[in-house]
Design a protein around this motif. Structure first.
Motif, PDB file in Angstrom:
ATOM      1  N   THR A  26       0.656  -1.245   0.035  1.00  0.00           N
ATOM      2  CA  THR A  26      -0.172  -0.057   0.039  1.00  0.00           C
ATOM      3  C   THR A  26       0.923   1.086  -0.144  1.00  0.00           C
ATOM      4  OG1 THR A  26      -1.604  -1.013   1.490  1.00  0.00           O
ATOM      5  CG2 THR A  26      -1.945   1.126   1.322  1.00  0.00           C
ATOM      6  N   ALA A  27       0.668   2.319  -0.701  1.00  0.00           N
ATOM      7  CA  ALA A  27       1.130   3.600  -0.775  1.00  0.00           C
ATOM      8  C   ALA A  27       0.841   4.256   0.734  1.00  0.00           C
ATOM      9  CB  ALA A  27       0.745   4.352  -1.727  1.00  0.00           C
ATOM     10  N   CYS A  28       2.036   4.482   1.423  1.00  0.00           N
ATOM     11  CA  CYS A  28       1.766   5.345   2.690  1.00  0.00           C
ATOM     12  C   CYS A  28       1.150   6.613   2.382  1.00  0.00           C
ATOM     13  CB  CYS A  28       3.108   5.740   3.126  1.00  0.00           C
ATOM     14  SG  CYS A  28       2.852   6.865   4.552  1.00  0.00           S
ATOM     15  N   PRO A  29      -0.184   6.663   3.242  1.00  0.00           N
ATOM     16  CA  PRO A  29      -1.148   7.838   3.134  1.00  0.00           C
ATOM     17  C   PRO A  29      -0.569   9.041   3.394  1.00  0.00           C
ATOM     18  CG  PRO A  29      -1.964   6.366   4.974  1.00  0.00           C
ATOM     19  CD  PRO A  29      -0.662   5.902   4.104  1.00  0.00           C
ATOM     20  N   SER A  30       0.472   9.180   4.185  1.00  0.00           N
ATOM     21  CA  SER A  30       1.092  10.376   4.375  1.00  0.00           C
ATOM     22  C   SER A  30       2.370  10.760   3.377  1.00  0.00           C
ATOM     23  CB  SER A  30       1.998  10.006   5.938  1.00  0.00           C
ATOM     24  OG  SER A  30       2.779  11.325   6.326  1.00  0.00           O
ATOM     25  N   CYS A  31       3.200   9.866   2.925  1.00  0.00           N
ATOM     26  CA  CYS A  31       4.277  10.313   2.071  1.00  0.00           C
ATOM     27  C   CYS A  31       4.273   9.608   0.807  1.00  0.00           C
ATOM     28  CB  CYS A  31       5.526  10.008   2.593  1.00  0.00           C
ATOM     29  SG  CYS A  31       6.087   8.248   2.925  1.00  0.00           S
ATOM     30  N   GLY A  32       3.482   8.460   0.450  1.00  0.00           N
ATOM     31  CA  GLY A  32       3.228   7.808  -0.582  1.00  0.00           C
ATOM     32  C   GLY A  32       4.217   6.886  -1.058  1.00  0.00           C
ATOM     33  N   LYS A  33       5.330   6.606  -0.023  1.00  0.00           N
ATOM     34  CA  LYS A  33       5.999   5.422  -0.334  1.00  0.00           C
ATOM     35  C   LYS A  33       5.536   4.246  -0.084  1.00  0.00           C
ATOM     36  CE  LYS A  33       9.800   8.199  -0.301  1.00  0.00           C
ATOM     37  NZ  LYS A  33      10.458   8.419  -1.560  1.00  0.00           N
ATOM     38  N   PRO A  34       5.879   2.830  -0.653  1.00  0.00           N
ATOM     39  CA  PRO A  34       5.296   1.711  -0.509  1.00  0.00           C
ATOM     40  C   PRO A  34       5.380   1.121   0.992  1.00  0.00           C
ATOM     41  CG  PRO A  34       7.218   1.612  -1.928  1.00  0.00           C
ATOM     42  CD  PRO A  34       7.061   2.984  -1.747  1.00  0.00           C
ATOM     43  N   LEU A  35       4.338   0.508   1.482  1.00  0.00           N
ATOM     44  CA  LEU A  35       4.519  -0.053   2.677  1.00  0.00           C
ATOM     45  C   LEU A  35       3.862  -1.537   2.693  1.00  0.00           C
ATOM     46  CD1 LEU A  35       3.403   2.635   5.133  1.00  0.00           C
ATOM     47  CD2 LEU A  35       6.052   1.766   4.684  1.00  0.00           C
ATOM     48  N   ALA A  36       4.686  -2.704   3.197  1.00  0.00           N
ATOM     49  CA  ALA A  36       4.106  -3.893   3.370  1.00  0.00           C
ATOM     50  C   ALA A  36       3.639  -3.997   4.637  1.00  0.00           C
ATOM     51  CB  ALA A  36       5.038  -5.020   3.111  1.00  0.00           C
ATOM     52  N   PRO A  37       2.754  -4.783   4.686  1.00  0.00           N
ATOM     53  CA  PRO A  37       1.830  -5.072   6.111  1.00  0.00           C
ATOM     54  C   PRO A  37       2.638  -5.940   7.040  1.00  0.00           C
ATOM     55  CG  PRO A  37       0.693  -6.604   4.559  1.00  0.00           C
ATOM     56  CD  PRO A  37       2.020  -5.633   3.872  1.00  0.00           C
ATOM     57  N   CYS A  38       3.862  -5.361   7.497  1.00  0.00           N
ATOM     58  CA  CYS A  38       4.885  -6.299   8.340  1.00  0.00           C
ATOM     59  C   CYS A  38       4.297  -6.983   9.794  1.00  0.00           C
ATOM     60  CB  CYS A  38       6.077  -5.473   8.730  1.00  0.00           C
ATOM     61  SG  CYS A  38       7.019  -5.080   7.063  1.00  0.00           S
ATOM     62  N   SER A  39       3.382  -6.091  10.260  1.00  0.00           N
ATOM     63  CA  SER A  39       2.721  -6.430  11.424  1.00  0.00           C
ATOM     64  C   SER A  39       1.836  -7.520  11.359  1.00  0.00           C
ATOM     65  CB  SER A  39       2.054  -5.306  12.219  1.00  0.00           C
ATOM     66  OG  SER A  39       1.017  -4.606  11.513  1.00  0.00           O
ATOM     67  N   VAL A  40       1.101  -8.192  10.337  1.00  0.00           N
ATOM     68  CA  VAL A  40       0.459  -9.008  10.281  1.00  0.00           C
ATOM     69  C   VAL A  40       1.024 -10.341   9.849  1.00  0.00           C
ATOM     70  CG1 VAL A  40      -1.795  -7.783   9.864  1.00  0.00           C
ATOM     71  CG2 VAL A  40      -0.464  -8.505   7.804  1.00  0.00           C
ATOM     72  N   CYS A  41       2.534 -10.122   9.304  1.00  0.00           N
ATOM     73  CA  CYS A  41       3.145 -11.247   8.756  1.00  0.00           C
ATOM     74  C   CYS A  41       4.215 -11.700   9.531  1.00  0.00           C
ATOM     75  CB  CYS A  41       3.889 -10.629   7.556  1.00  0.00           C
ATOM     76  SG  CYS A  41       4.659 -11.432   6.602  1.00  0.00           S
ATOM     77  N   TRP A  42       4.471 -10.930  10.955  1.00  0.00           N
ATOM     78  CA  TRP A  42       5.687 -11.378  11.800  1.00  0.00           C
ATOM     79  C   TRP A  42       5.431 -12.738  12.168  1.00  0.00           C
ATOM     80  CZ3 TRP A  42       4.711  -6.457  14.969  1.00  0.00           C
ATOM     81  CH2 TRP A  42       5.338  -5.367  14.609  1.00  0.00           C
ATOM     82  N   ASP A  43       6.602 -13.434  12.411  1.00  0.00           N
ATOM     83  CA  ASP A  43       6.818 -14.977  12.730  1.00  0.00           C
ATOM     84  C   ASP A  43       6.510 -15.017  14.376  1.00  0.00           C
ATOM     85  OD1 ASP A  43       8.878 -14.407  14.411  1.00  0.00           O
ATOM     86  OD2 ASP A  43      10.368 -15.103  12.820  1.00  0.00           O
ATOM     87  N   ALA A  44       6.206 -15.890  14.760  1.00  0.00           N
ATOM     88  CA  ALA A  44       6.130 -16.319  16.396  1.00  0.00           C
ATOM     89  C   ALA A  44       6.897 -15.529  17.247  1.00  0.00           C
ATOM     90  CB  ALA A  44       6.103 -17.840  16.500  1.00  0.00           C
TER      91      ALA A  44
END
Length: 84
Positions: A26-44
């Motif tokens: 997703t493009a950051c709604p603040s600066c427009g740079k691409p962001l991945a959803p890291c917080s939903v992807c973290w390992d155990a």
């Protein structure tokens, strides 16, 4: 709208916590740079899953990732922040 469709991420480029889609880049709604959803992807253990399903390497090249989701709307931001 469903909460599980969104996450709040820290953008390393603009240093803001922002609402993005929980799947895709997703493009950051603040600066427009691409962001991945890291917080939903973290390992155990709370770290990045290797290899990253979005191809992120934690480097400058991540700034060039193609955005794969529609832009986040103010309505979506308001919904997530009201229910976060």
């Amino acid at each position: 709208m469903k909460m599980e469709d969104y996450t709040v991420e820290f953008c390393p480029w603009c240093c803001e916590e922002v609402v993005i889609h929980a799947v895709g880049i997703t493009a950051c709604p603040s600066c427009g740079k691409p962001l991945a959803p890291c917080s939903v992807c973290w390992d155990a253990h709370g770290g990045c899953r290797e290899p990253c399903p979005y191809g992120c390497a934690g480097a400058e090249a991540d700034e060039q990732k193609p955005v794969t989701t529609p832009p986040i709307t103010q309505e979506e931001i308001d919904f997530v922040m009201a229910n976060y």
